[in-house]
Design a protein around this motif. Structure first.
Motif, PDB file in Angstrom:
ATOM      1  N   PHE A   1      56.831  40.915  49.407  1.00  0.00           N
ATOM      2  CA  PHE A   1      55.540  41.234  50.026  1.00  0.00           C
ATOM      3  C   PHE A   1      54.595  41.981  49.091  1.00  0.00           C
ATOM      4  CE2 PHE A   1      58.639  44.500  50.933  1.00  0.00           C
ATOM      5  CZ  PHE A   1      57.965  45.664  50.603  1.00  0.00           C
ATOM      6  N   VAL A   2      55.050  42.333  47.898  1.00  0.00           N
ATOM      7  CA  VAL A   2      54.190  43.012  46.928  1.00  0.00           C
ATOM      8  C   VAL A   2      53.310  41.996  46.188  1.00  0.00           C
ATOM      9  CG1 VAL A   2      54.179  44.501  44.872  1.00  0.00           C
ATOM     10  CG2 VAL A   2      55.832  44.917  46.698  1.00  0.00           C
ATOM     11  N   PHE A   3      53.740  40.746  46.119  1.00  0.00           N
ATOM     12  CA  PHE A   3      52.968  39.651  45.510  1.00  0.00           C
ATOM     13  C   PHE A   3      52.524  39.969  44.078  1.00  0.00           C
ATOM     14  CE2 PHE A   3      52.159  39.115  50.131  1.00  0.00           C
ATOM     15  CZ  PHE A   3      52.770  37.888  50.287  1.00  0.00           C
ATOM     16  N   ASP A   4      53.446  40.533  43.278  1.00  0.00           N
ATOM     17  CA  ASP A   4      53.172  40.861  41.868  1.00  0.00           C
ATOM     18  C   ASP A   4      52.066  41.896  41.694  1.00  0.00           C
ATOM     19  OD1 ASP A   4      55.170  39.174  40.863  1.00  0.00           O
ATOM     20  OD2 ASP A   4      53.825  37.446  40.968  1.00  0.00           O
ATOM     21  N   GLY A   5      51.783  42.644  42.733  1.00  0.00           N
ATOM     22  CA  GLY A   5      50.767  43.689  42.662  1.00  0.00           C
ATOM     23  C   GLY A   5      51.383  45.055  42.836  1.00  0.00           C
ATOM     24  N   VAL A   6      50.697  45.890  43.574  1.00  0.00           N
ATOM     25  CA  VAL A   6      51.154  47.246  43.857  1.00  0.00           C
ATOM     26  C   VAL A   6      50.654  47.618  45.249  1.00  0.00           C
ATOM     27  CG1 VAL A   6      49.116  48.330  42.812  1.00  0.00           C
ATOM     28  CG2 VAL A   6      51.260  49.625  42.961  1.00  0.00           C
ATOM     29  N   ILE A   7      51.416  48.481  45.917  1.00  0.00           N
ATOM     30  CA  ILE A   7      51.003  49.013  47.216  1.00  0.00           C
ATOM     31  C   ILE A   7      51.064  50.532  47.119  1.00  0.00           C
ATOM     32  CG2 ILE A   7      51.478  49.122  49.686  1.00  0.00           C
ATOM     33  CD1 ILE A   7      52.765  46.323  49.431  1.00  0.00           C
ATOM     34  N   TYR A   8      49.934  51.165  47.380  1.00  0.00           N
ATOM     35  CA  TYR A   8      49.816  52.625  47.312  1.00  0.00           C
ATOM     36  C   TYR A   8      49.978  53.249  48.689  1.00  0.00           C
ATOM     37  CZ  TYR A   8      47.514  52.037  42.737  1.00  0.00           C
ATOM     38  OH  TYR A   8      47.205  51.724  41.445  1.00  0.00           O
TER      39      TYR A   8
ATOM     40  N   THR B   1      42.307  41.662  47.183  1.00  0.00           N
ATOM     41  CA  THR B   1      42.572  40.642  46.185  1.00  0.00           C
ATOM     42  C   THR B   1      41.811  41.016  44.915  1.00  0.00           C
ATOM     43  OG1 THR B   1      42.823  38.968  47.895  1.00  0.00           O
ATOM     44  CG2 THR B   1      42.371  38.178  45.673  1.00  0.00           C
ATOM     45  N   VAL B   2      42.522  41.065  43.795  1.00  0.00           N
ATOM     46  CA  VAL B   2      41.932  41.466  42.514  1.00  0.00           C
ATOM     47  C   VAL B   2      42.183  40.394  41.460  1.00  0.00           C
ATOM     48  CG1 VAL B   2      42.161  43.919  43.075  1.00  0.00           C
ATOM     49  CG2 VAL B   2      43.972  42.788  41.779  1.00  0.00           C
ATOM     50  N   ARG B   3      41.413  40.459  40.383  1.00  0.00           N
ATOM     51  CA  ARG B   3      41.554  39.489  39.297  1.00  0.00           C
ATOM     52  C   ARG B   3      42.634  39.881  38.306  1.00  0.00           C
ATOM     53  NH1 ARG B   3      35.273  39.456  37.814  1.00  0.00           N
ATOM     54  NH2 ARG B   3      35.778  41.639  37.967  1.00  0.00           N
ATOM     55  N   ASP B   4      42.706  41.150  37.936  1.00  0.00           N
ATOM     56  CA  ASP B   4      43.609  41.606  36.869  1.00  0.00           C
ATOM     57  C   ASP B   4      44.300  42.884  37.338  1.00  0.00           C
ATOM     58  OD1 ASP B   4      44.623  42.973  34.556  1.00  0.00           O
ATOM     59  OD2 ASP B   4      43.281  41.798  33.283  1.00  0.00           O
ATOM     60  N   ILE B   5      45.589  42.794  37.594  1.00  0.00           N
ATOM     61  CA  ILE B   5      46.316  43.948  38.152  1.00  0.00           C
ATOM     62  C   ILE B   5      46.311  45.140  37.205  1.00  0.00           C
ATOM     63  CG2 ILE B   5      48.617  43.197  37.399  1.00  0.00           C
ATOM     64  CD1 ILE B   5      47.706  45.028  40.692  1.00  0.00           C
ATOM     65  N   GLU B   6      46.388  44.909  35.912  1.00  0.00           N
ATOM     66  CA  GLU B   6      46.405  46.038  34.969  1.00  0.00           C
ATOM     67  C   GLU B   6      45.077  46.792  34.996  1.00  0.00           C
ATOM     68  OE1 GLU B   6      49.175  47.075  33.654  1.00  0.00           O
ATOM     69  OE2 GLU B   6      50.154  45.340  34.573  1.00  0.00           O
ATOM     70  N   VAL B   7      43.980  46.072  34.996  1.00  0.00           N
ATOM     71  CA  VAL B   7      42.652  46.701  35.049  1.00  0.00           C
ATOM     72  C   VAL B   7      42.482  47.452  36.369  1.00  0.00           C
ATOM     73  CG1 VAL B   7      40.164  46.224  35.145  1.00  0.00           C
ATOM     74  CG2 VAL B   7      41.609  45.049  33.463  1.00  0.00           C
ATOM     75  N   SER B   8      42.851  46.807  37.471  1.00  0.00           N
ATOM     76  CA  SER B   8      42.721  47.447  38.779  1.00  0.00           C
ATOM     77  C   SER B   8      43.627  48.656  38.901  1.00  0.00           C
ATOM     78  CB  SER B   8      43.024  46.443  39.893  1.00  0.00           C
ATOM     79  OG  SER B   8      42.020  45.453  39.913  1.00  0.00           O
TER      80      SER B   8
ATOM     81  N   LEU C   1      47.466  50.883  50.897  1.00  0.00           N
ATOM     82  CA  LEU C   1      46.457  50.043  50.265  1.00  0.00           C
ATOM     83  C   LEU C   1      47.145  49.235  49.183  1.00  0.00           C
ATOM     84  CD1 LEU C   1      43.113  49.764  49.853  1.00  0.00           C
ATOM     85  CD2 LEU C   1      43.875  50.577  47.640  1.00  0.00           C
ATOM     86  N   GLY C   2      47.051  47.906  49.295  1.00  0.00           N
ATOM     87  CA  GLY C   2      47.680  47.032  48.322  1.00  0.00           C
ATOM     88  C   GLY C   2      46.673  46.330  47.449  1.00  0.00           C
ATOM     89  N   LEU C   3      47.103  46.016  46.234  1.00  0.00           N
ATOM     90  CA  LEU C   3      46.322  45.205  45.304  1.00  0.00           C
ATOM     91  C   LEU C   3      47.125  43.949  45.021  1.00  0.00           C
ATOM     92  CD1 LEU C   3      45.276  47.962  42.726  1.00  0.00           C
ATOM     93  CD2 LEU C   3      44.011  47.193  44.749  1.00  0.00           C
ATOM     94  N   ARG C   4      46.509  42.805  45.230  1.00  0.00           N
ATOM     95  CA  ARG C   4      47.186  41.513  45.041  1.00  0.00           C
ATOM     96  C   ARG C   4      46.426  40.710  43.989  1.00  0.00           C
ATOM     97  NH1 ARG C   4      47.191  36.412  48.759  1.00  0.00           N
ATOM     98  NH2 ARG C   4      49.067  35.366  48.032  1.00  0.00           N
ATOM     99  N   PRO C   5      47.022  40.483  42.822  1.00  0.00           N
ATOM    100  CA  PRO C   5      46.314  39.847  41.713  1.00  0.00           C
ATOM    101  C   PRO C   5      46.362  38.326  41.756  1.00  0.00           C
ATOM    102  CG  PRO C   5      48.468  40.547  40.978  1.00  0.00           C
ATOM    103  CD  PRO C   5      48.347  40.974  42.414  1.00  0.00           C
ATOM    104  N   VAL C   6      45.542  37.716  42.590  1.00  0.00           N
ATOM    105  CA  VAL C   6      45.531  36.256  42.687  1.00  0.00           C
ATOM    106  C   VAL C   6      44.135  35.653  42.525  1.00  0.00           C
ATOM    107  CG1 VAL C   6      47.605  36.168  44.116  1.00  0.00           C
ATOM    108  CG2 VAL C   6      45.365  36.297  45.221  1.00  0.00           C
ATOM    109  N   ALA C   7      43.110  36.472  42.357  1.00  0.00           N
ATOM    110  CA  ALA C   7      41.749  35.946  42.239  1.00  0.00           C
ATOM    111  C   ALA C   7      41.544  35.311  40.862  1.00  0.00           C
ATOM    112  CB  ALA C   7      40.728  37.063  42.448  1.00  0.00           C
ATOM    113  N   PRO C   8      40.805  34.230  40.810  1.00  0.00           N
ATOM    114  CA  PRO C   8      40.487  33.624  39.510  1.00  0.00           C
ATOM    115  C   PRO C   8      39.673  34.591  38.643  1.00  0.00           C
ATOM    116  CG  PRO C   8      39.824  32.183  41.333  1.00  0.00           C
ATOM    117  CD  PRO C   8      40.233  33.490  41.926  1.00  0.00           C
ATOM    118  N   ALA C   9      39.819  34.488  37.340  1.00  0.00           N
ATOM    119  CA  ALA C   9      39.148  35.397  36.406  1.00  0.00           C
ATOM    120  C   ALA C   9      37.629  35.372  36.538  1.00  0.00           C
ATOM    121  CB  ALA C   9      39.558  35.074  34.976  1.00  0.00           C
ATOM    122  N   ASP C  10      37.062  34.254  36.976  1.00  0.00           N
ATOM    123  CA  ASP C  10      35.609  34.153  37.081  1.00  0.00           C
ATOM    124  C   ASP C  10      35.081  34.456  38.483  1.00  0.00           C
ATOM    125  OD1 ASP C  10      36.599  31.881  38.308  1.00  0.00           O
ATOM    126  OD2 ASP C  10      35.116  30.529  37.424  1.00  0.00           O
ATOM    127  N   ASP C  11      35.948  34.910  39.375  1.00  0.00           N
ATOM    128  CA  ASP C  11      35.532  35.221  40.742  1.00  0.00           C
ATOM    129  C   ASP C  11      34.875  36.594  40.779  1.00  0.00           C
ATOM    130  OD1 ASP C  11      35.179  34.838  43.441  1.00  0.00           O
ATOM    131  OD2 ASP C  11      37.258  35.165  43.990  1.00  0.00           O
TER     132      ASP C  11
END
Length: 140
Positions: free
Chosen positions: A51-58, A14-21, A65-75
């Motif tokens: 199942f990608v949830f607006d992220g990416v799966i490598y 779970t990541v905050r910002d998909i572009e940064v990640s 390995l998937g990245l799912r951008p749903v974490a709050p910005a301050d997390d």
């Protein structure tokens, strides 16, 4: 009786910002993308790739390995809470860790340097969300 597994399938972070990640994981690891929803995808494609949830799966050796951008910005990540402690990736030899130091330095990614951990050498770093990552080369 136990469950007989045949290997590792995938992990999703779970990541905050998909572009940064994405920039980080693309620059540091350069894995091939297995799944992502194209920006111009129609609804049928979006439904098929739910199942990608607006992220990416490598594609990574041995699984996904998937990245799912749903974490709050301050997390922020903490290995001291229930859940993930760290994620470790294997490399073939210590020379690969030494080469990884050069890649990380060139990318401006902080790391702990190559350490001797008895039966292995390891290199610790963190992704943009502070998720603890490790590269490991087994000895002998």
């Amino acid at each position: 009786m136990t469950i007989a597994t045949t290997g590792f399938s995938h992990v999703r972070l779970t990541v905050r910002d998909i572009e940064v990640s994405r920039r980080f994981y693309d620059r540091v690891f350069g894995w091939e993308v297995a799944y992502e929803v194209p920006a111009d995808a129609d609804q049928a494609t979006r439904d098929r790739l739910w199942f990608v949830f607006d992220g990416v799966i490598y594609k990574v050796p041995g699984g996904l390995l998937g990245l799912r951008p749903v974490a709050p910005a301050d997390d922020s990540f903490s290995e001291d809470r229930v859940g993930l402690d760290h994620l470790s990736f294997s490399v073939a030899a210590k020379a690969d860790l030494d080469a990884a130091v050069a890649v990380l330095d060139a990318a401006g990614v902080e790391h702990g340097g190559v350490k001797d951990a008895g039966t292995m050498h390891l290199l610790e770093l963190r992704d943009p969300d502070g998720i603890a990552l490790e590269l490991v080369a087994m000895k002998g």
